[in-house]
Design a protein around this motif. Sequence first.
Motif, PDB file in Angstrom:
ATOM      1  N   VAL A   1       0.812  -1.214   0.000  1.00  0.00           N
ATOM      2  CA  VAL A   1       0.000   0.000   0.000  1.00  0.00           C
ATOM      3  C   VAL A   1       0.849   1.268   0.000  1.00  0.00           C
ATOM      4  O   VAL A   1       0.495   2.258  -0.638  1.00  0.00           O
ATOM      5  N   ALA A   2       1.958   1.243   0.734  1.00  0.00           N
ATOM      6  CA  ALA A   2       2.778   2.457   0.875  1.00  0.00           C
ATOM      7  C   ALA A   2       4.263   2.100   0.791  1.00  0.00           C
ATOM      8  O   ALA A   2       4.968   2.093   1.801  1.00  0.00           O
ATOM      9  N   PRO A   3       4.748   1.783  -0.410  1.00  0.00           N
ATOM     10  CA  PRO A   3       6.163   1.396  -0.554  1.00  0.00           C
ATOM     11  C   PRO A   3       7.130   2.478  -0.101  1.00  0.00           C
ATOM     12  O   PRO A   3       8.224   2.171   0.376  1.00  0.00           O
ATOM     13  N   ALA A   4       6.744   3.745  -0.230  1.00  0.00           N
ATOM     14  CA  ALA A   4       7.631   4.814   0.239  1.00  0.00           C
ATOM     15  C   ALA A   4       7.780   4.753   1.758  1.00  0.00           C
ATOM     16  O   ALA A   4       8.871   4.987   2.292  1.00  0.00           O
ATOM     17  N   LEU A   5       6.686   4.432   2.444  1.00  0.00           N
ATOM     18  CA  LEU A   5       6.753   4.283   3.897  1.00  0.00           C
ATOM     19  C   LEU A   5       7.680   3.136   4.274  1.00  0.00           C
ATOM     20  O   LEU A   5       8.467   3.242   5.218  1.00  0.00           O
ATOM     21  N   GLU A   6       7.595   2.045   3.528  1.00  0.00           N
ATOM     22  CA  GLU A   6       8.489   0.914   3.796  1.00  0.00           C
ATOM     23  C   GLU A   6       9.950   1.344   3.621  1.00  0.00           C
ATOM     24  O   GLU A   6      10.813   0.974   4.419  1.00  0.00           O
ATOM     25  N   ALA A   7      10.216   2.155   2.604  1.00  0.00           N
ATOM     26  CA  ALA A   7      11.587   2.608   2.361  1.00  0.00           C
ATOM     27  C   ALA A   7      12.079   3.507   3.494  1.00  0.00           C
ATOM     28  O   ALA A   7      13.215   3.361   3.969  1.00  0.00           O
ATOM     29  N   TYR A   8      11.227   4.449   3.921  1.00  0.00           N
ATOM     30  CA  TYR A   8      11.613   5.305   5.052  1.00  0.00           C
ATOM     31  C   TYR A   8      11.875   4.455   6.298  1.00  0.00           C
ATOM     32  O   TYR A   8      12.818   4.703   7.051  1.00  0.00           O
ATOM     33  N   SER A   9      11.030   3.449   6.509  1.00  0.00           N
ATOM     34  CA  SER A   9      11.175   2.601   7.690  1.00  0.00           C
ATOM     35  C   SER A   9      12.481   1.822   7.653  1.00  0.00           C
ATOM     36  O   SER A   9      13.216   1.756   8.645  1.00  0.00           O
ATOM     37  N   THR A  10      12.772   1.245   6.502  1.00  0.00           N
ATOM     38  CA  THR A  10      13.945   0.389   6.368  1.00  0.00           C
ATOM     39  C   THR A  10      15.237   1.189   6.320  1.00  0.00           C
ATOM     40  O   THR A  10      16.212   0.873   7.017  1.00  0.00           O
ATOM     41  N   GLU A  11      15.241   2.237   5.516  1.00  0.00           N
ATOM     42  CA  GLU A  11      16.489   2.963   5.270  1.00  0.00           C
ATOM     43  C   GLU A  11      16.783   4.010   6.340  1.00  0.00           C
ATOM     44  O   GLU A  11      17.944   4.176   6.745  1.00  0.00           O
ATOM     45  N   ASP A  12      15.751   4.704   6.786  1.00  0.00           N
ATOM     46  CA  ASP A  12      15.987   5.819   7.700  1.00  0.00           C
ATOM     47  C   ASP A  12      15.767   5.428   9.164  1.00  0.00           C
ATOM     48  O   ASP A  12      16.659   5.626   9.992  1.00  0.00           O
ATOM     49  N   LEU A  13      14.590   4.870   9.472  1.00  0.00           N
ATOM     50  CA  LEU A  13      14.303   4.545  10.867  1.00  0.00           C
ATOM     51  C   LEU A  13      15.193   3.406  11.371  1.00  0.00           C
ATOM     52  O   LEU A  13      15.917   3.554  12.357  1.00  0.00           O
ATOM     53  N   VAL A  14      15.160   2.273  10.676  1.00  0.00           N
ATOM     54  CA  VAL A  14      15.951   1.118  11.113  1.00  0.00           C
ATOM     55  C   VAL A  14      17.413   1.265  10.710  1.00  0.00           C
ATOM     56  O   VAL A  14      18.327   1.016  11.508  1.00  0.00           O
ATOM     57  N   GLY A  15      17.649   1.697   9.474  1.00  0.00           N
ATOM     58  CA  GLY A  15      19.018   1.756   8.973  1.00  0.00           C
ATOM     59  C   GLY A  15      19.857   2.853   9.591  1.00  0.00           C
ATOM     60  O   GLY A  15      21.082   2.748   9.644  1.00  0.00           O
ATOM     61  N   SER A  16      19.211   3.920  10.089  1.00  0.00           N
ATOM     62  CA  SER A  16      19.968   5.052  10.617  1.00  0.00           C
ATOM     63  C   SER A  16      19.633   5.336  12.077  1.00  0.00           C
ATOM     64  O   SER A  16      20.492   5.259  12.949  1.00  0.00           O
ATOM     65  N   VAL A  17      18.372   5.664  12.359  1.00  0.00           N
ATOM     66  CA  VAL A  17      18.001   6.116  13.704  1.00  0.00           C
ATOM     67  C   VAL A  17      18.321   5.075  14.763  1.00  0.00           C
ATOM     68  O   VAL A  17      18.934   5.379  15.799  1.00  0.00           O
ATOM     69  N   TRP A  18      17.915   3.825  14.535  1.00  0.00           N
ATOM     70  CA  TRP A  18      18.136   2.781  15.532  1.00  0.00           C
ATOM     71  C   TRP A  18      19.618   2.488  15.755  1.00  0.00           C
ATOM     72  O   TRP A  18      19.988   1.901  16.775  1.00  0.00           O
ATOM     73  N   ASN A  19      20.456   2.891  14.813  1.00  0.00           N
ATOM     74  CA  ASN A  19      21.896   2.664  14.949  1.00  0.00           C
ATOM     75  C   ASN A  19      22.638   3.874  15.496  1.00  0.00           C
ATOM     76  O   ASN A  19      23.860   3.848  15.601  1.00  0.00           O
ATOM     77  N   GLY A  20      21.918   4.933  15.839  1.00  0.00           N
ATOM     78  CA  GLY A  20      22.567   6.128  16.341  1.00  0.00           C
ATOM     79  C   GLY A  20      23.299   5.872  17.646  1.00  0.00           C
ATOM     80  O   GLY A  20      22.769   5.240  18.561  1.00  0.00           O
ATOM     81  N   GLU A  21      24.517   6.354  17.737  1.00  0.00           N
ATOM     82  CA  GLU A  21      25.369   6.104  18.901  1.00  0.00           C
ATOM     83  C   GLU A  21      25.045   7.011  20.084  1.00  0.00           C
ATOM     84  O   GLU A  21      25.527   6.782  21.195  1.00  0.00           O
ATOM     85  N   GLU A  22      24.226   8.050  19.869  1.00  0.00           N
ATOM     86  CA  GLU A  22      23.944   8.988  20.947  1.00  0.00           C
ATOM     87  C   GLU A  22      23.085   8.358  22.051  1.00  0.00           C
ATOM     88  O   GLU A  22      23.090   8.830  23.189  1.00  0.00           O
ATOM     89  N   LEU A  23      22.348   7.307  21.684  1.00  0.00           N
ATOM     90  CA  LEU A  23      21.487   6.620  22.645  1.00  0.00           C
ATOM     91  C   LEU A  23      21.644   5.126  22.400  1.00  0.00           C
ATOM     92  O   LEU A  23      21.620   4.674  21.256  1.00  0.00           O
ATOM     93  N   SER A  24      21.823   4.360  23.451  1.00  0.00           N
ATOM     94  CA  SER A  24      22.067   2.930  23.294  1.00  0.00           C
ATOM     95  C   SER A  24      20.852   2.218  22.717  1.00  0.00           C
ATOM     96  O   SER A  24      19.717   2.699  22.810  1.00  0.00           O
ATOM     97  N   MET A  25      21.086   1.051  22.120  1.00  0.00           N
ATOM     98  CA  MET A  25      20.000   0.227  21.602  1.00  0.00           C
ATOM     99  C   MET A  25      19.016  -0.123  22.716  1.00  0.00           C
ATOM    100  O   MET A  25      17.798  -0.116  22.524  1.00  0.00           O
ATOM    101  N   ARG A  26      19.550  -0.413  23.892  1.00  0.00           N
ATOM    102  CA  ARG A  26      18.697  -0.746  25.037  1.00  0.00           C
ATOM    103  C   ARG A  26      17.758   0.413  25.382  1.00  0.00           C
ATOM    104  O   ARG A  26      16.561   0.220  25.579  1.00  0.00           O
ATOM    105  N   ASP A  27      18.322   1.626  25.457  1.00  0.00           N
ATOM    106  CA  ASP A  27      17.500   2.786  25.800  1.00  0.00           C
ATOM    107  C   ASP A  27      16.480   3.079  24.709  1.00  0.00           C
ATOM    108  O   ASP A  27      15.339   3.473  24.996  1.00  0.00           O
ATOM    109  N   ARG A  28      16.873   2.908  23.443  1.00  0.00           N
ATOM    110  CA  ARG A  28      15.932   3.126  22.345  1.00  0.00           C
ATOM    111  C   ARG A  28      14.760   2.146  22.446  1.00  0.00           C
ATOM    112  O   ARG A  28      13.598   2.520  22.230  1.00  0.00           O
ATOM    113  N   ALA A  29      15.066   0.896  22.776  1.00  0.00           N
ATOM    114  CA  ALA A  29      13.999  -0.096  22.933  1.00  0.00           C
ATOM    115  C   ALA A  29      13.075   0.266  24.088  1.00  0.00           C
ATOM    116  O   ALA A  29      11.846   0.134  23.986  1.00  0.00           O
TER     117      ALA A  29
END
Length: 253
Positions: free
Chosen positions: A33-61
């Motif tokens: 339904v929304a392939p652009a949303l999937e791309a933002y989710s995969t490339e930006d949210l998961v690929g970048s934000v979740w890997n940000g070093e400013e906040l640990s993976m544990r704290d992000r979760a």
Amino acid sequence: MKTRIAASALALMSTAAAAQDAASTLPDAVARVAPALEAYSTEDLVGSVWNGEELSMRDRALVTFAALMTRHETENLGSYVELALDAGVSPAELSETITHLAFYTGWGNATAAAEAMAPIYEERGIAAEDLPAVDPELLPLNEEAEAARQENVQGNYGDVSQGVVDNTEQLLFLDLWLRPALEPRDRSLVTVAALIAAGQPEQMTFHLNRAMDNGLTQEEAGAMLSHLAFYAGWPKVFSAMPVAKEVFESRSQ
């Protein structure tokens, strides 16, 4: 020594990969339904934000869990419970987060979160003895800070609702906030995340200051805002930004 370091690094990479897999889980309908949303989710949210070093993976979760619980998004909660556990949040800490946020987001949200988590706890063999005690030995109280807080609340709201004033003192600050199953920093962290997700920035000043008193850094607080923009929406985060700015500036003086 090198073998132990390599093993630790491998374990960390494995945990990060498991957490990233959980964060990237999307319904199949999104791609259709929304392939652009999937791309933002995969490339930006998961690929970048979740890997940000400013906040640990544990704290992000942990802050994501708090935001989803606050927003009553129980259909999405299960994968993030798995993520949090894989990222190092203990079953007791998640349990205590639910108990804590019942007071800040409402009993219905807490009950729904517990129902969503129960099958995961059962599948992982998490038993009652792994969870926080009902009546533990409480952490020490900062009597001076609590007296000042209580005087302020009593003076402002005693004539409005003495019941709220009394319960805030007895149930929250002389009990809930002193329970040891969640570190004071983490308790503050999930409270601030919940306030942002609920769109209640007017309550943030006290709790963000308390979070930073409890060890949250300005960099981590800023990263939390950036992270929660994806889960609570940009408008709620931009409503919280002026409060955070004021807190940061007041603490730097």
